[in-house]
Write a protein that holds these residues in place. Sequence first.
Motif, short mmCIF file in Angstrom:
data_model
loop_
_atom_site.label_atom_id
_atom_site.label_comp_id
_atom_site.label_asym_id
_atom_site.label_seq_id
_atom_site.Cartn_x
_atom_site.Cartn_y
_atom_site.Cartn_z
N MET A 75 0.93 -1.17 -0.11
CA MET A 75 -0.02 0.05 -0.02
C MET A 75 0.74 1.29 0.01
SD MET A 75 -3.31 0.38 2.40
CE MET A 75 -4.83 0.96 1.65
N SER A 90 -5.74 0.56 7.36
CA SER A 90 -6.00 0.48 5.85
C SER A 90 -5.88 -0.68 5.45
CB SER A 90 -5.37 2.00 5.18
OG SER A 90 -5.81 2.97 5.71
N THR A 146 -8.99 -3.17 3.95
CA THR A 146 -8.91 -3.41 2.42
C THR A 146 -8.98 -4.69 2.19
OG1 THR A 146 -7.89 -1.12 1.60
CG2 THR A 146 -7.87 -3.00 -0.09
N SER A 187 -12.20 -2.36 -1.09
CA SER A 187 -11.59 -1.21 -1.11
C SER A 187 -13.02 -0.05 -0.54
CB SER A 187 -11.38 -0.91 -2.64
OG SER A 187 -12.46 -0.89 -3.68
N GLU A 227 -6.52 7.19 7.47
CA GLU A 227 -7.01 6.18 6.81
C GLU A 227 -7.77 6.73 5.47
OE1 GLU A 227 -8.92 2.65 8.53
OE2 GLU A 227 -8.63 3.35 10.40
N SER A 265 -6.36 5.58 1.82
CA SER A 265 -7.44 4.59 1.10
C SER A 265 -7.81 5.47 -0.30
CB SER A 265 -8.57 4.14 1.74
OG SER A 265 -8.12 3.35 3.04
N CYS A 322 -4.71 4.84 -2.68
CA CYS A 322 -4.59 3.73 -3.33
C CYS A 322 -5.94 3.05 -3.92
CB CYS A 322 -4.34 2.73 -2.03
SG CYS A 322 -2.72 2.99 -1.21
N ASN A 323 -6.96 3.43 -3.59
CA ASN A 323 -8.26 2.43 -4.23
C ASN A 323 -9.30 3.60 -4.96
OD1 ASN A 323 -7.27 0.16 -2.79
ND2 ASN A 323 -8.44 0.91 -0.83
N PRO A 341 -13.01 4.88 1.79
CA PRO A 341 -13.00 3.39 2.10
C PRO A 341 -14.48 3.02 2.98
CG PRO A 341 -11.95 4.91 3.70
CD PRO A 341 -12.20 5.53 2.29
#
Length: 495
Positions: A135, A225, A229, A234, A253, A257, A260-261, A265
């Motif tokens: 991550m 996180s 995930t 996600s 968090e 997130s 990354c996603n 979240p």
Amino acid sequence: MPLKLYNSLTRQKEIFKPITPPHVGMYVCGPTVSGESHLGHARPYITFDVVVRYLTYLGYKVRYVRNITDAGHFEEEGREAEDKISKKAQLEKVEPMELVQKYTNLFHWAMKQFNTLDPNIEPTATGHIVEQINMIEKIIEAGYGYVVNGSVYFDVKKYAATHNYGELSGRIVDDLLETTRSLEGQDEKRNKADFALWKSAPPQHIMRWKSPWGEGFPGWHIECSAMATKYLGSRFDIHGGGMDLQFPHHESEIAQSWICNHVEPAKYWMHNNMITINGKKMGKSYNNVIKLTEMFSGNHPLLTQAFNPMTIRFFILQTHYRSTLDFSSEALVAAEKGLKRLWEAYEILKKLKSANIDLPADSELDNKINKLIDEFDEFMNDDFNTAKVLANIFEIVPVINSLKDGLIRKDAISSATLHRTKDVFTIYLENILGLQSLSQNNETLNGVMELLADIRKEAKSKRDFYTSDKIRKQLAELGIEMKDEKDGSISWSAG
């Protein structure tokens, strides 16, 4: 009435609509097992236990994930940077994982005393180092993480230029950039508000892992996180925790997130309020932290007696989870009396037979009881208001008590209402609120202790001193002293 819950992110009650019904994914931040759990820890885990129980009652299939933070996290706000677990391990002269196991066992034991359900998945931070590193690599690749001297930081200023950092907690980024104090060893950050994703481990640091940036350990926020995930995807339905985690933990968090996603979240953020003690925030600086074993044994200056775990659970549920809950020994004594009175009425209710009161019912009383019961679901659907449910239950208690001998026929309720009251009391008291009688809770503990005493006595008779000493030692770690009496018997006491 559909279920509504208060979303901390939008600051309003919203109708609960799962992402993929009937499945519900819920992540709750678990304990940092560097020490024994205290009274403040009891509230979130009892609160979210009731949330899981009620969602299940409504027919949802809940995946409840609650982590264990067993890698000493880096304190981001208001304290010196330290690895809490390494520091405590050095003080207790044990290996860090030995310390972690000790306090994880103690936490699990306390949760059993409170009759909380086990989470479906209980991941550990140390078991997910690979996921955290992956991550962090994504965050660096996206341009929001930067490496300095083997540590990795999240660039809050850059993130805030295109995202609303502070939306959950109500913090203003410009203020954070100006006022956040610089902690020891953090002068390498670009901005004061940046938080650690990975920290380079100094030579004396015990817990350390290899990474693309050198040996180190993960930051606090990245742990949750990564685990959320992995096990919930996600985007999932509910993220829960104490109000003290809104900033910086949950705010960070969200930022991680998003990068990354590319999605928020959690759809709903739920936060329970704090427990205060005699009007003061609970904290070490006030010398008013009460460990759970001290609560159960009464071994604390602020306590007038030992308290059954069910009394504490009942006390917590008497107040709405978003309201401040002020603790005092006197308040718990009152809760103990209330729970005893409630359970005595429940035992009477279970024994009542419709034949005893199978006469024309008092229609006004009958309607009143049914209206009070109808409101149980209404109150729970209004952001899990356990306090109002219990208030209604206590309005029904005098009616149950009046029926115990079947003589007060002018106030009798119908057979149908009696059966409904029995069913609903069982569903709510036992299944949703997770309460047990004080005697049942004590009997369970006594039974377990008698079994352990028998096993230890048998082990000693076989000269298996390893087993007998292990039982006594591990009970001592839980705050329970087991003694060998002169007459050959074995006694025990908590505290």
